[in-house]
Design a protein around this motif. Structure first.
Motif, PDB file in Angstrom:
ATOM      1  N   MET A   1      -0.535  26.217   7.063  1.00  0.00           N
ATOM      2  CA  MET A   1       0.213  27.386   6.616  1.00  0.00           C
ATOM      3  C   MET A   1      -0.230  27.836   5.232  1.00  0.00           C
ATOM      4  O   MET A   1      -0.492  29.011   4.984  1.00  0.00           O
ATOM      5  CB  MET A   1       1.693  27.022   6.597  1.00  0.00           C
TER       6      MET A   1
ATOM      7  N   ASN B   1      -3.580  29.387   5.166  1.00  0.00           N
ATOM      8  CA  ASN B   1      -3.521  30.729   5.720  1.00  0.00           C
ATOM      9  C   ASN B   1      -2.993  31.725   4.694  1.00  0.00           C
ATOM     10  O   ASN B   1      -3.461  32.855   4.603  1.00  0.00           O
ATOM     11  CB  ASN B   1      -2.629  30.726   6.965  1.00  0.00           C
TER      12      ASN B   1
ATOM     13  N   LEU C   1       8.100  34.123   5.450  1.00  0.00           N
ATOM     14  CA  LEU C   1       7.384  35.315   5.012  1.00  0.00           C
ATOM     15  C   LEU C   1       7.656  35.623   3.547  1.00  0.00           C
ATOM     16  O   LEU C   1       6.747  35.940   2.777  1.00  0.00           O
ATOM     17  CB  LEU C   1       7.780  36.501   5.883  1.00  0.00           C
TER      18      LEU C   1
ATOM     19  N   GLN D   1       5.714  33.373   1.560  1.00  0.00           N
ATOM     20  CA  GLN D   1       4.302  33.772   1.502  1.00  0.00           C
ATOM     21  C   GLN D   1       4.086  34.812   0.408  1.00  0.00           C
ATOM     22  O   GLN D   1       3.154  34.705  -0.397  1.00  0.00           O
ATOM     23  CB  GLN D   1       3.889  34.342   2.854  1.00  0.00           C
TER      24      GLN D   1
END
Lengths: 804, 227
Positions: free
Chosen positions: A3, A6, A327, A330
């Motif tokens: 994760m 990414n 999200l 992120q």
């Protein structure tokens, strides 16, 4: 790749795919970081004074607090010689020591140069553990020993010599040869101390200064070392009792400590002891943060705008099982990465800008990563924290997108009307900060320029002053010869002398005057010993009566109880209750029982800081021994030429005394320098913020134009010209900037008037800087947006419509 | 496997209330290939979105293998999607900034427990749809058919039990559309349940069941034996 991998990958790809926005975002943040770091370094420098001294926290200076009638309590920065004896007697456990400074002349080849020499008690080194690079402090106690700093040793000792070499100093004890006992490390830049030449206070020193025992003579600085703050507080609290114990009551029956007493001032607080300096630093700290905030707003705006472009990514991620939380995480991580990159970029900018900044502002700031790790980490922490905060709103907007709607539609969501409103408000906030900075920078410099040119009651140009006449070798007879030689130098208009000169606040002694017919009213002020040519040399303006005349004995040495003739300054005349200068002339005054008579009133000669209230002064003609400072007014020659002629004339009568001349303007410089340095830093921050704001505005405009490409194309197909399209775009982005100008005016006005209060002689706040700032800020914003709008307005509609 | 009971979905905007779905009851068994048909705006996509849990029904119950999804938390639904579902869209919805391999990998990113190595799973999915030779390209460098095969690979990389396809061939020419249908059929033959929204009668004919929607209501459900 997990994760986290990414997230890094996506961050990298988005950054490289939208290089314009990424560059604007990063550049803005980097400038913000640079402004923040530069100002932080300055604040760090200013607050680090004397911390280089080991155990600086345990060292305190004992200062005299005196309360003159009708004035707020004030502190001297010197103390009486006997204070240490009293302390030793009452507090045998406290380590105390005195420090005294005088000028010492050192012969090197044919010329004499003057240096500052520091004389201390032996216990001084138990308080100030000054680092030595060679030799030892213990052997300093042997007679005829001296410590030199590294640079002094380099300057005066033959090459390669150090400890054990000898050096001859000419000072109040005569010309004596000393043996170098040790070499002290040079004092760093963040210090107000001068430890170039250090030796011990000896019986000879005291013998050479018999007046030191007199009441009211404060030659020393007295230092103590205490184990902790509690001990300091206890000692400080007991000082009033100590004063009363030793000095009893005042004439009016009140305890003596109500007139004067002792107080401790921590060594580390000394440099910023003036609350005005401290608030100036707080202001700069706020400015540093605001610079960072303005940059963070760029990030918020660009990231939120870009969020629309990334809506598909968000929707896909959510469809594939990403939660709002992952999200948001992120995007927060992306914000943090951006701020980390900006931190590196900002530091690089600082590395490049520091030499220029140091030169422009007369500073010596440096980035010392290794030596100052904690400081750098905390600055970095602040930057990253702000990066995180600036990521919150974009993360909120992005994670709120509904995947089903985004994936079904071919259009990008905009974040809604709220998003637009928020972005506009943020742009407004940015430009408010920019406009306020503009106005304040203007105001600061206007005031500083005003002080440099304002009427100080004397003519600053064509005036040279020297303290060299205070040299120990100057006997009254030699002094008269020097004056005569100066007066006969071609180009010299007049030569005056006094106890003090422009730039030295405490040169005159304090005195309390009364008007006999109103005996109850005591007026505290200064007494100024001058010669009769003083007013001519300074170009003082006479308001009433006459100047003092050397031909009249009553103006200098009155006989048989006749009153001494004095001249008052306007402030003193007013303080004594005379309604006009004319009224004061001819009036009798009383100085501790001694009769005085006013023969004239002059305009205030402002020798002190523009931030200090002008004191009332009375001037009297004093014997030569009391007038140590010479002022030379010259006419019709250049400064360089008159300096050369004066040096020649001086050398012919006093070859053994070095002459140091300073222009009146230069000796006042120290009053303006700190404000100028801070104003320049402020100006740097203002320019930086303006740049950052424009980067952000450009990004927003570019984004807006690209988003509205289709709309613009359709408008053009329907007959809109390039001009109407440009107007359409410009109006959108100008609105927040215009609003910002309106908002900035009251904020800047209030701040500027708060700052100006500290000056007795201050500029009036005119509308000019407000209009100019509004004009400048709007013009910059307009140029940014217009350039872009033209590009957008010029595109061929056919291409855009086909691609869509 | 799936039971929808009395599912309705209303959309409210400022003034008007639109009914997208009204009282839909639908059961789907494991291994079925269901085609949902109907005219534009009839509610097909809404039904598919509800089945995919990226939209919630206004009323009604959604049982998935015994679990009630209608009342599950957002985080629970996200986990459900990650572990059990695969999505295929008409407009592919590949992430522009990621390569084909990275896009496919995205399909595994939010799953907690993976059966094998991530890399191997991505390779296998790419082989299955014949896109391996394009692994390092970006979506815009590929043809529409290649993009849709990549999107299918992303949907199946986690071996979902339910595959949801919203007009998967709508943006493709007939040759590519045929390829995509073949992939879907072979996946179904391998045991994956497929639900597909389509306009094309010929594609619907290849499904094992056709559900017809009109004005938000299910009007007909026909079981077929595929040709």
């Amino acid at each position: 790749m997990g994760m986290l991998g990414n997230v890094f990958l996506t961050f990298y790809r988005v950054t490289t795919r939208h290089p314009l926005y990424a560059a604007l975002d990063l550049l803005g943040l980097s400038f913000g970081v640079a402004v923040f770091v530069c100002l932080s370094l300055y604040i760090r420098f200013e607050t680090s004074y004397e911390r280089w001294i080991p155990n600086a926290d345990q060292i305190y200076e004992v200062r005299i607090r005196f309360t003159m009638p009708g004035k707020p309590a004030a502190f001297t920065d010197h103390s009486p010689t006997a204070l240490l004896d009293t302390l030793n007697e009452d507090y045998p456990d406290v380590i105390g020591a005195r420090l005294w400074q005088e000028d010492a002349d050192i012969r090197k080849g044919e010329t004499f140069t003057r240096e500052r020499e520091t004389l201390v008690d032996p216990a001084f080194f138990r308080i100030f553990e000054l680092p030595l690079v060679a030799g030892d402090k213990a052997s300093l106690s042997e007679p005829g020993r001296v410590l030199l700093s590294e640079s002094m040793a380099r300057k005066y000792l033959p090459h390669g010599q150090g400890v054990g070499a000898s050096i001859r100093l000419a000072d109040g004890e005569g010309s004596v040869s000393y043996v170098v006992a040790g070499i002290l490390a040079d004092v760093p830049r963040n210090s107000d101390f001068d430890f170039g030449i250090v030796r011990l206070l000896t019986p000879q020193t005291f013998a050479a200064h018999p007046r030191w025992d007199e009441l009211g003579v404060l030659p020393m600085r007295t230092w103590v070392r205490l184990p902790d703050k509690q001990a300091a507080d206890r000692l400080d609290a007991s000082f009033d009792d100590m004063t009363d114990r030793h000095l009893g009551k005042r004439d009016n029956g009140e305890p003596m400590h109500t007139l004067f007493t002792d107080r401790l001032i921590p060594l580390t607080a000394m440099h910023l002891n003036d609350p005005r300096s401290r608030s100036a630093l707080y202001t700069l700290g706020l400015v540093a943060l605001l610079g960072l905030v303005v940059a963070a707003i760029n990030h918020v705006n660009l990231a939120t705008a870009l969020a629309g472009m990334r809506a598909r990514e968000v929707a896909v991620r959510r469809t594939l099982g990403g939660t709002r939380g992952t999200l948001a995480g992120q995007f927060l991580l992306e914000a943090m990465l951006t701020s980390l990159l900006a931190w590196i970029g900002g530091l690089s900018l600082v590395e490049m800008a520091l030499p220029l900044l140091n030169q422009a502002a007369g500073l010596s700031l440096s980035l010392a990563y290794g030596a100052d790790g904690v400081f750098f980490l905390s600055m970095m922490g602040a930057v990253v924290l702000l990066g995180l905060l600036s990521g919150l709103y974009p993360a909120f907007v992005l994670s709120r997108f509904q995947p089903a709607q985004v994936l079904a539609s071919s259009r990008f969501p905009t974040g809604g009307r709220l998003g637009l409103w928020v972005r506009e408000a943020l742009v407004m906030l940015q430009f408010t900060v920019v406009a306020v900075f503009f106005i304040l920078t203007w105001g600061f410099f206007a005031q500083i320029d005003h002080l440099k040119t304002t009427d100080l009651g004397f003519r600053r140009d064509g005036l040279l002053v020297t303290k060299s006449t205070r040299d120990a070798a100057m006997t009254p007879a030699l002094l008269r010869q020097v004056w005569a030689a100066m007066r006969h130098t071609p180009g010299v208009a007049s030569v005056g002398s006094a106890e003090t000169w422009p730039g030295e606040e405490d040169g005159f002694s304090h005195a309390v005057l009364t008007v006999p017919e109103r005996a109850g009213i005591k007026v505290a002020g200064l007494r100024a010993a001058i010669d009769a040519d003083f007013f001519a040399a300074y170009g003082a303006s006479l308001l009433a009566g006459r100047f003092l005349d050397p031909a009249l004995p009553a103006d200098g040495t009155p006989s048989g109880g006749a009153p001494l003739h004095v001249v008052l300054n306007a402030k003193m005349a007013k303080a004594l209750g005379f309604e006009s200068p004319e009224q004061a002339v001819g009036r009798a005054l009383d100085l501790y029982g001694k009769p005085l008579e006013v023969v004239g009133v002059v305009g205030d000669l402002r020798f002190g800081s523009p931030k200090e209230e002008q004191e009332g002064v009375y001037y009297y003609v004093a014997p030569a021994a009391e007038r140590h400072v010479m002022a030379v007014r010259y006419e019709g020659v250049s400064e360089a030429e008159i300096r050369a002629r004066l040096a020649l004339a001086w050398h012919s009568v006093a070859p053994d005394v070095p002459l140091e001349l300073a222009s009146a303007q230069d000796s006042l410089e120290k009053y303006y320098a700190p404000d100028r340095v801070r104003s320049r830093l402020f100006g740097v921050a203002a320019a930086g913020s303006a740049l950052i704001g424009c980067l952000g505005l450009y990004g927003m405009a570019a984004f807006g134009a690209s988003r509205r490409m289709l709309e613009l194309a359709i408008r053009k197909v329907l007959g809109a010209t390039r001009g109407t399209v440009v107007r359409l775009l410009v109006r959108r982005f100008l609105r927040p900037v215009l609003l910002a100008n309106l908002l900035a005016a009251p904020i800047a006005y209030w701040t500027l008037s708060q700052w100006l209060v500290q000056f007795e002689d201050r500029i009036a706040i005119t509308p000019l800087p407000f209009i100019a700032a509004a004009g400048a800020v709007t013009a910059i914003a307009l140029m940014t947006v217009t350039a872009l709008s033209f590009a957008a307005g010029s595109r061929e509609p056919g291409r855009i419509l086909r691609n869509e | 496997m799936i039971a929808l009971k009395h599912i309705s979905r209303l959309y409210r905007s400022d003034e008007i209330e639109t009914t997208a779905l009204l009282d839909v009851n639908l059961s789907i068994n494991r291994g079925e290939f269901v085609a949902i048909m109907g005219p534009s705006g009839c509610g097909k996509s809404t039904l598919l979105n509800i089945l995919g849990t990226i939209d919630r029904p206004t009323t009604g119950a959604y049982m998935f293998e015994g679990a009630d999804l209608a009342t599950m938390s957002e985080a629970g639904l996200a986990e459900h999607r990650a572990n059990h579902l695969g999505f295929i869209f008409q407009s592919f919805n590949l992430v522009d900034d990621l390569t084909i391999r990275e896009n496919i990998e995205l399909g595994l990113l939010y799953r907690k427990n993976l059966s094998g190595s991530r890399k191997a799973m991505v390779e296998e999915a790419m082989d299955q749809v014949g896109i391996a030779h394009r692994a390092r390209h970006y979506p815009h460098q590929l043809s529409g058919g290649q993009q849709q095969r990549a999107a299918i690979a992303r949907a199946i990389v986690g071996a979902p039990s339910l595959l949801l396809a919203d007009e998967p061939t709508g943006n493709l020419d007939s040759e590519n559309g045929h390829q995509v249908m073949e992939i879907l059929k072979s996946l179904n033959a391998g045991g994956v349940t497929v639900i597909m929204v389509t306009h094309s009668q010929s594609q619907a004919d290849q499904a094992s069941r056709v559900v017809n929607i009109l004005d938000g209501r299910m009007v007909l459900s026909v079981n077929r034996v595929p040709a």
